[in-house]
Design a protein around this motif. Structure first.
Motif, PDB file in Angstrom:
ATOM      1  N   ASP A  48       0.426  -1.254   0.052  1.00 56.55           N
ATOM      2  CA  ASP A  48       0.179  -0.145  -0.366  1.00 56.55           C
ATOM      3  C   ASP A  48       0.740   1.325   0.007  1.00 56.55           C
ATOM      4  O   ASP A  48       1.327   1.617   1.099  1.00 56.55           O
ATOM      5  N   PRO A  49       0.296   2.340  -1.321  1.00 56.74           N
ATOM      6  CA  PRO A  49       1.750   3.862  -1.126  1.00 56.74           C
ATOM      7  C   PRO A  49       1.458   4.403   0.121  1.00 56.74           C
ATOM      8  O   PRO A  49       1.807   4.926   0.807  1.00 56.74           O
ATOM      9  N   LEU A  50       0.159   4.313   0.802  1.00 58.86           N
ATOM     10  CA  LEU A  50      -0.858   5.560   1.868  1.00 58.86           C
ATOM     11  C   LEU A  50       0.664   4.499   3.073  1.00 58.86           C
ATOM     12  O   LEU A  50       1.252   5.696   3.538  1.00 58.86           O
ATOM     13  N   LEU A  51       0.145   3.540   3.397  1.00 57.02           N
ATOM     14  CA  LEU A  51       1.193   2.938   4.095  1.00 57.02           C
ATOM     15  C   LEU A  51       2.492   3.000   4.503  1.00 57.02           C
ATOM     16  O   LEU A  51       3.662   3.490   5.202  1.00 57.02           O
ATOM     17  N   GLY A  52       2.985   3.122   3.200  1.00 58.34           N
ATOM     18  CA  GLY A  52       4.314   3.230   2.924  1.00 58.34           C
ATOM     19  C   GLY A  52       4.542   4.724   2.670  1.00 58.34           C
ATOM     20  O   GLY A  52       6.263   5.264   3.224  1.00 58.34           O
ATOM     21  N   GLU A  53       4.312   5.719   2.637  1.00 58.82           N
ATOM     22  CA  GLU A  53       4.003   6.863   3.017  1.00 58.82           C
ATOM     23  C   GLU A  53       4.143   7.371   4.268  1.00 58.82           C
ATOM     24  O   GLU A  53       5.581   7.967   4.455  1.00 58.82           O
ATOM     25  N   ILE A  54       3.411   6.649   4.769  1.00 61.44           N
ATOM     26  CA  ILE A  54       3.603   7.061   6.586  1.00 61.44           C
ATOM     27  C   ILE A  54       4.762   7.321   7.426  1.00 61.44           C
ATOM     28  O   ILE A  54       5.262   6.771   7.791  1.00 61.44           O
ATOM     29  N   TYR A  55       4.837   4.885   7.792  1.00 65.41           N
ATOM     30  CA  TYR A  55       5.863   5.004   7.495  1.00 65.41           C
ATOM     31  C   TYR A  55       7.641   5.565   7.374  1.00 65.41           C
ATOM     32  O   TYR A  55       8.119   5.403   8.164  1.00 65.41           O
ATOM     33  N   ALA A  56       7.674   5.707   6.117  1.00 73.30           N
ATOM     34  CA  ALA A  56       8.637   6.593   5.491  1.00 73.30           C
ATOM     35  C   ALA A  56       8.969   7.915   6.305  1.00 73.30           C
ATOM     36  O   ALA A  56       9.886   7.332   6.770  1.00 73.30           O
ATOM     37  N   ARG A  57       8.472   8.493   6.174  1.00 76.20           N
ATOM     38  CA  ARG A  57       8.460   9.415   7.255  1.00 76.20           C
ATOM     39  C   ARG A  57       8.698   9.386   8.524  1.00 76.20           C
ATOM     40  O   ARG A  57       9.334  10.312   9.193  1.00 76.20           O
ATOM     41  N   THR A  58       7.747   8.666   8.856  1.00 72.72           N
ATOM     42  CA  THR A  58       7.909   8.301  10.329  1.00 72.72           C
ATOM     43  C   THR A  58       9.347   7.653  11.211  1.00 72.72           C
ATOM     44  O   THR A  58      10.153   7.811  11.886  1.00 72.72           O
ATOM     45  N   MET A  59       9.782   6.809  10.037  1.00 73.37           N
ATOM     46  CA  MET A  59      11.272   6.247  10.194  1.00 73.37           C
ATOM     47  C   MET A  59      12.292   6.931   9.949  1.00 73.37           C
ATOM     48  O   MET A  59      12.733   7.748  10.908  1.00 73.37           O
ATOM     49  N   VAL A  60      12.293   8.286   9.092  1.00 73.94           N
ATOM     50  CA  VAL A  60      13.758   9.061   8.880  1.00 73.94           C
ATOM     51  C   VAL A  60      13.896  10.168  10.094  1.00 73.94           C
ATOM     52  O   VAL A  60      14.471   9.827  10.162  1.00 73.94           O
ATOM     53  N   LYS A  61      12.579  10.521  10.961  1.00 73.07           N
ATOM     54  CA  LYS A  61      12.218  11.324  11.455  1.00 73.07           C
ATOM     55  C   LYS A  61      13.214  10.815  12.467  1.00 73.07           C
ATOM     56  O   LYS A  61      13.245  11.610  13.139  1.00 73.07           O
ATOM     57  N   ALA A  62      12.948   9.369  12.616  1.00 70.52           N
ATOM     58  CA  ALA A  62      13.272   9.043  13.629  1.00 70.52           C
ATOM     59  C   ALA A  62      14.148   8.705  13.801  1.00 70.52           C
ATOM     60  O   ALA A  62      15.385   8.857  14.615  1.00 70.52           O
ATOM     61  N   ALA A  93       5.996   6.645  -1.805  1.00 73.88           N
ATOM     62  CA  ALA A  93       6.792   7.024  -0.728  1.00 73.88           C
ATOM     63  C   ALA A  93       8.850   6.989  -0.247  1.00 73.88           C
ATOM     64  O   ALA A  93       8.942   7.681   0.665  1.00 73.88           O
ATOM     65  N   TYR A  94       8.563   6.671  -1.676  1.00 71.84           N
ATOM     66  CA  TYR A  94      10.425   7.675  -1.621  1.00 71.84           C
ATOM     67  C   TYR A  94      10.369   9.177  -1.556  1.00 71.84           C
ATOM     68  O   TYR A  94      10.829   9.907  -0.266  1.00 71.84           O
ATOM     69  N   LYS A  95       8.731   9.432  -1.932  1.00 72.72           N
ATOM     70  CA  LYS A  95       8.683  11.218  -1.890  1.00 72.72           C
ATOM     71  C   LYS A  95       8.649  11.702  -0.770  1.00 72.72           C
ATOM     72  O   LYS A  95       9.334  12.691  -0.452  1.00 72.72           O
TER      73      LYS A  95
END
Ligand code: NOJ
Length: 741
Positions: free
Chosen positions: A157-171, A219-221
């Motif tokens: 799923d692209p939405l989950l990918g987007e949300i998790y990508a952002r979360t992990m990079v910030k963490a 997700a990359y974006k």
């Protein structure tokens, strides 16, 4: 260091020193007493002279505060300008504390949980000296044959990918990289790697630009927007051109369109592989292609080290590119504070106190429990009653190998097996039989020989197999319930672990079949790194708990769930196929002109299996029983600057308290290009007391309706839409609304 000083340093560097910064090799070379032996050994194929080795800018696979110090000291002692090395590692699902593998983490549908796991992992690994983590992997993954789906945080799923990508990079990165516990996040693999044909690793990827933008790029974006400092290119070709030298991808999309200013690193040896792909004619051309595309660091090939200088001498433009890359690398080292302290946040004392600390282990266990997905629970066989006799059977009952194939550094010894925890909970007289090995030796030998390891011959294997089954049957006969812990070998998923058979191993299926003859309730705990084919075993068991590879605290987490001390709440992020022939199967597919709603002949279906997945995306049970009713929209026509509020009533019709993931999907019924049957647009994870009723709201806004249209513009088109709300992607309530012109 001030920016001005970095520029001065850059000015002072020779061309060899600059190019060295753009080269990454394994760090072992600096640990050896005898550097020459390594140069004729592991690094021989890279054709690197000793001088070039002492110019490199970064190393991989070195972790541990003491080791990091040793390598850094050795390197700096021989380096003219004393520019510290960067230490990069694959700490995919935790360092000493192994967390569940990424596909499992995603099933928590809880960004907060993922943030907490990432923060602990980042703290542990930066104390151990890692500056950069090759994580997260945000490749959209639809094909269970591909072994790397285990690394995919957002699944299909692209939405989950987007949300998790952002979360992990910030963490990982926080707001200051030099802060204790923070490190660089290297997002991978750009791009489209999850779409390798036939699920075979490193294989071809060919897709339309629309498909790429709609599903793979988000997700990359999102990782880039969250500030990711580094990106890794993928091994595959993307529409005919290897990603690593794909100018359109790196220059047009990543740098210009998405505004990425950080470092681009190739995957392991990927620049050199552009020759094998049949794109670059030789090493020099591969070098030119990669530098022109914009790759700043060459991971594990001698290509840049051996050819970049000649290219610089021939062409000033290439030298300018080298200067730009080196400036990026020095800037990152500076952000990490390495010029002031080359050891970063590594700390031998903190390693002793912080790593594997009990508070984090307790947290890890709770987070791990959120990643389990209850796939079946017929007649409420779970939770288990402590007064019932339980037979523990299977190769994963007494096994600490449950941390997944990327968990190279984790401490597997300290947290016990399912058997240990059962003994703690219900006393010493536990009924246990191994029942079978995870794999027959022939299968293990295939893995061993692919790893270059010696194979093993087992005498009378089938007789031993039979004996194990016989003793399992004897143990099972004494019990009221059979608890089976089965699954893939941890080396069957991960990199280079594509499979055309994704069912449970044959010997395990045989064990299930034999135990089934006893007509006792069976609970199956599944350990695996991908959606697996369950069609032949599902009907034989009463319950299935999917625990993936759950990591260090996995055994405790499982036993508590089994006994109902905690309630499972995970939901699948990848559809499980009916069988492997259905792959790739995913929920957000198109309708076709002949959807399979009947048994007529000329419809889009298989003759032998249903069209729907075996377990759908978003699916997962709980000990609670949630009932969805009374879906309501506050209006059915929406102007482009308005929103619609969707409300749904959810009742927990059970005596248990627990979490539910409430999911909202949208379908755009007619578009300038066809749109999927459903797309996840929002979700909420909410806690319900027993018998609690909640009214849950979602706001639909214009952004949720946008897509890449026939002219490749990202817009919302007016017209009719459906909105669905439910506890998975299939069992949903639905309503219609219209977006006005
Ligand atoms: C190859 C893998 O594709 C990538 O994910 C990993 O980070 C690098 N090797 C470094 O180990």
């Amino acid at each position: 260091m001030k920016h001005k000083e970095i520029l001065e340093l850059l000015n002072e560097m020779t061309i060899e020193e600059k190019i060295g910064q753009m080269v990454q090799i394994t760090g072992d070379v600096f640990l050896s007493e005898d550097t020459n032996s390594i140069l004729t050994g592991p690094l021989k194929d890279l054709h690197l002279s000793k001088e070039k080795v002492y110019h490199v800018g970064s190393v991989l696979n070195i972790v541990g505060a003491e080791k990091v110090k040793k390598v850094q000291d050795e390197y700096l002692s021989k380096s003219r300008l004393k520019i510290p090395l960067l230490f990069m590692d694959d700490i995919i699902n935790g360092y000493k504390i192994a967390f569940p593998i990424p596909i499992a983490q995603g099933c928590s549908w809880n960004p907060k949980a993922i943030e907490e796991m990432t923060e602990i992992s980042s703290m542990e690994s930066s104390i151990a000296g890692a500056n950069v983590n090759f994580s997260p992997m945000v490749d959209l993954s639809r094909d269970a044959r591909w072994g790397r789906v285990m690394e995919s945080i957002g699944g299909e799923d692209p939405l989950l990918g987007e949300i998790y990508a952002r979360t992990m990079v910030k963490a990982y990165q926080g707001n200051r990289l030099s802060k204790i516990g923070k490190m660089v996040s290297c997002v991978k693999h750009i791009a489209g790697y999850g779409a390798v044909e036939a699920g075979r690793d490193y294989n071809t990827v060919d897709m339309s630009e629309r498909e790429f933008r709609q599903y793979y790029l988000p997700a990359y974006k999102s990782a880039i927007e969250a500030g990711a400092e580094m990106i890794m290119t993928s091994f595959n070709i993307l529409n005919g051109i290897p990603s690593t030298v794909n100018k359109w991808l790196i220059q047009e999309i990543i740098r210009k369109e998405l505004g990425f200013e950080g470092i681009i690193i190739s995957d392991y040896g990927a620049i050199e592989e552009t020759i094998t792909h049949g794109y670059s004619a030789n090493e020099k051309e591969a070098t030119r292609n990669a530098i022109n595309a914009g790759v700043d660091i060459d991971m594990m090939s001698g290509i840049y080290a051996n050819h970049l200088k000649d290219l610089c001498l021939e062409n000033q433009e290439i030298e300018n590119k080298v200067n730009e890359s080196v400036l990026r690398i020095l800037t990152l080292k500076n952000k990490l504070g390495l010029f002031e302290n080359p050891y970063g946040n590594s700390n031998v004392v903190q390693e002793k106190t912080y790593l594997m600390n009990p508070t984090n282990l307790e947290k890890a266990k709770k987070l791990t429990q959120e990643t389990f997905v209850l796939l079946k629970n017929k007649n409420h066989v779970l939770p288990l009653q402590k007064n019932k006799k339980i037979a523990l059977i299977g190769p994963y009952i007494d096994n600490i190998g449950i941390t997944g194939s990327w968990s190279m550094f984790s401490d597997r010894t300290k947290n016990g097996t399912i058997l240990d925890i059962f003994k703690e909970k219900i006393g010493k007289d536990v009924l246990y039989a191994k029942g079978c090995e995870i794999l027959r030796q022939e299968e293990i030998n295939k893995i061993l020989s692919a790893d270059g390891l010696p194979t093993v011959h087992v005498e009378n294997e089938s007789q031993k197999e039979q004996e194990m089954i016989t003793s399992a049957l004897q143990i099972a006969k004494k019990a009221d319930v059979i608890l089976l812990a089965l699954g893939e070998h941890y080396k069957q998923s991960g990199e280079a672990c594509s499979r055309s058979n994704i069912a449970l191993p044959e010997n395990q299926i045989q064990l299930i079949n034999e135990l089934y003859t006893l007509s006792k309730p069976m609970v199956l705990i599944l350990f695996n790194g991908r959606p697996i084919e369950l069609n032949t075993v599902e009907e034989k068991v009463n319950a299935i708990l999917e625990v993936w590879f759950p990591g260090t605290t996995g055994a405790k987490a499982i036993v508590e769930i089994l006994f109902g001390e905690e309630n499972p709440s995970g939901k699948l992020t990848m559809s499980f196929p009916q069988n492997v022939g259905q792959c790739p199967v995913y929920y957000n597919h198109y309708n076709t002109g002949r959807p399979h709603h009947s048994n007529l002949r000329y419809v889009s279906r298989y003759q032998d299996i249903p069209t729907e997945s075996f377990y759908p995306f978003g699916y997962g049970l709980s000990y609670c029983n949630f009932k969805y009713t009374d879906m309501h929209l506050n209006k059915h026509k929406m102007k482009k600057n308005e929103t619609i509020t969707v409300t749904v009533k959810i009742e927990n019709q059970s005596n248990y308290a627990g979490y539910e993931v409430i999911q909202l999907y949208i379908q755009d019924l007619y578009g300038s290009v066809v749109r999927p049957v459903k797309e996840l647009k929002a979700f909420k994870k909410a806690y319900f007391q027993s018998h609690e009723i909640k009214y849950v709201n979602f706001e639909i806004d214009i952004d949720m309706l946008k897509f890449w249209n026939d002219k490749l513009e990202y817009v919302a088109e007016s017209g009719e839409f459906k909105v669905f709300v439910g506890g998975d992607s299939v069992n949903v309530l639905e309503e219609k609304f219209e977006l006005l012109k």
